[in-house]
Design a protein around this motif. Sequence first.
Motif, PDB file in Angstrom:
ATOM      1  N   GLY A 188       0.817  -1.214   0.000  1.00 54.07           N
ATOM      2  CA  GLY A 188       0.000   0.000   0.000  1.00 54.07           C
ATOM      3  C   GLY A 188       0.848   1.260   0.000  1.00 54.07           C
ATOM      4  O   GLY A 188       0.564   2.223  -0.724  1.00 54.07           O
ATOM      5  N   LEU A 189       1.891   1.267   0.833  1.00 54.33           N
ATOM      6  CA  LEU A 189       2.797   2.421   0.857  1.00 54.33           C
ATOM      7  C   LEU A 189       3.501   2.599  -0.483  1.00 54.33           C
ATOM      8  O   LEU A 189       3.650   3.715  -0.978  1.00 54.33           O
ATOM      9  CB  LEU A 189       3.838   2.255   1.963  1.00 54.33           C
ATOM     10  N   LEU A 190       3.929   1.506  -1.070  1.00 55.26           N
ATOM     11  CA  LEU A 190       4.609   1.563  -2.363  1.00 55.26           C
ATOM     12  C   LEU A 190       3.681   2.126  -3.435  1.00 55.26           C
ATOM     13  O   LEU A 190       4.079   2.990  -4.221  1.00 55.26           O
ATOM     14  CB  LEU A 190       5.095   0.164  -2.755  1.00 55.26           C
ATOM     15  N   GLN A 191       2.439   1.648  -3.431  1.00 58.97           N
ATOM     16  CA  GLN A 191       1.484   2.111  -4.432  1.00 58.97           C
ATOM     17  C   GLN A 191       1.153   3.590  -4.230  1.00 58.97           C
ATOM     18  O   GLN A 191       0.989   4.341  -5.192  1.00 58.97           O
ATOM     19  CB  GLN A 191       0.208   1.280  -4.366  1.00 58.97           C
ATOM     20  N   THR A 192       1.087   4.037  -2.969  1.00 63.79           N
ATOM     21  CA  THR A 192       0.808   5.445  -2.684  1.00 63.79           C
ATOM     22  C   THR A 192       1.971   6.325  -3.111  1.00 63.79           C
ATOM     23  O   THR A 192       1.781   7.389  -3.718  1.00 63.79           O
ATOM     24  CB  THR A 192       0.542   5.634  -1.177  1.00 63.79           C
ATOM     25  N   ARG A 193       3.166   5.873  -2.817  1.00 61.84           N
ATOM     26  CA  ARG A 193       4.343   6.693  -3.127  1.00 61.84           C
ATOM     27  C   ARG A 193       4.690   6.664  -4.609  1.00 61.84           C
ATOM     28  O   ARG A 193       5.122   7.656  -5.179  1.00 61.84           O
ATOM     29  CB  ARG A 193       5.533   6.197  -2.316  1.00 61.84           C
ATOM     30  N   TYR A 194       4.532   5.498  -5.221  1.00 55.98           N
ATOM     31  CA  TYR A 194       4.888   5.337  -6.639  1.00 55.98           C
ATOM     32  C   TYR A 194       3.684   4.782  -7.400  1.00 55.98           C
ATOM     33  O   TYR A 194       3.575   3.570  -7.595  1.00 55.98           O
ATOM     34  CB  TYR A 194       6.071   4.385  -6.804  1.00 55.98           C
TER      35      TYR A 194
ATOM     36  N   GLY B 157       1.365   3.247 -10.007  1.00 48.84           N
ATOM     37  CA  GLY B 157       1.701   2.375 -11.121  1.00 48.84           C
ATOM     38  C   GLY B 157       2.682   1.282 -10.749  1.00 48.84           C
ATOM     39  O   GLY B 157       2.956   0.394 -11.546  1.00 48.84           O
ATOM     40  N   ALA B 158       3.231   1.336  -9.527  1.00 43.80           N
ATOM     41  CA  ALA B 158       4.209   0.329  -9.111  1.00 43.80           C
ATOM     42  C   ALA B 158       3.583  -1.056  -8.984  1.00 43.80           C
ATOM     43  O   ALA B 158       4.260  -2.063  -9.141  1.00 43.80           O
ATOM     44  CB  ALA B 158       4.845   0.730  -7.776  1.00 43.80           C
ATOM     45  N   GLU B 159       2.278  -1.103  -8.720  1.00 38.59           N
ATOM     46  CA  GLU B 159       1.599  -2.395  -8.548  1.00 38.59           C
ATOM     47  C   GLU B 159       1.679  -3.239  -9.823  1.00 38.59           C
ATOM     48  O   GLU B 159       1.828  -4.457  -9.763  1.00 38.59           O
ATOM     49  CB  GLU B 159       0.133  -2.160  -8.160  1.00 38.59           C
ATOM     50  N   GLU B 160       1.619  -2.597 -10.988  1.00 38.76           N
ATOM     51  CA  GLU B 160       1.690  -3.336 -12.249  1.00 38.76           C
ATOM     52  C   GLU B 160       3.078  -3.935 -12.481  1.00 38.76           C
ATOM     53  O   GLU B 160       3.228  -4.896 -13.224  1.00 38.76           O
ATOM     54  CB  GLU B 160       1.329  -2.435 -13.439  1.00 38.76           C
ATOM     55  N   GLN B 161       4.092  -3.348 -11.851  1.00 36.76           N
ATOM     56  CA  GLN B 161       5.463  -3.838 -12.036  1.00 36.76           C
ATOM     57  C   GLN B 161       5.833  -4.925 -11.030  1.00 36.76           C
ATOM     58  O   GLN B 161       6.899  -5.509 -11.125  1.00 36.76           O
ATOM     59  CB  GLN B 161       6.442  -2.674 -11.907  1.00 36.76           C
ATOM     60  N   ARG B 162       4.940  -5.191 -10.095  1.00 37.41           N
ATOM     61  CA  ARG B 162       5.220  -6.180  -9.052  1.00 37.41           C
ATOM     62  C   ARG B 162       5.321  -7.572  -9.670  1.00 37.41           C
ATOM     63  O   ARG B 162       4.527  -7.966 -10.516  1.00 37.41           O
ATOM     64  CB  ARG B 162       4.114  -6.154  -8.006  1.00 37.41           C
ATOM     65  N   VAL B 163       6.293  -8.335  -9.229  1.00 37.73           N
ATOM     66  CA  VAL B 163       6.468  -9.705  -9.700  1.00 37.73           C
ATOM     67  C   VAL B 163       5.559 -10.601  -8.871  1.00 37.73           C
ATOM     68  O   VAL B 163       5.653 -10.618  -7.639  1.00 37.73           O
ATOM     69  CB  VAL B 163       7.945 -10.158  -9.546  1.00 37.73           C
TER      70      VAL B 163
END
Length: 86
Positions: free
Chosen positions: A47-53, A55-61
């Motif tokens: 959640g923090l990653l998605q809030t800060r960056y 579109g990062a969720e789509e890059q998650r492996v």
Amino acid sequence: MGLRVDPAAPALVDHSGRPHTGDLTMVMRRARATRVSIDGNAHFCRGLLQTRYPGAEEQRVPRQEGAFIPLATLTVQQSTPQEQSR
């Protein structure tokens, strides 16, 4: 980690690698609590990653298939077809 992997190796060991001899109920309860804590922290971090960056969720492996083993498979005794027909 230095754990034995042969067929006769104990399934549960203590922090020093000796076979566990205590109450297995508490061991499994602690394992579940640890898993829930790790999953909760991972969810919070995602959640923090998605809030800060954005579109990062789509890059998650994604997690590899079969990498997660539910504890129920280790704690719930499976019945055989012979036992089910009784």
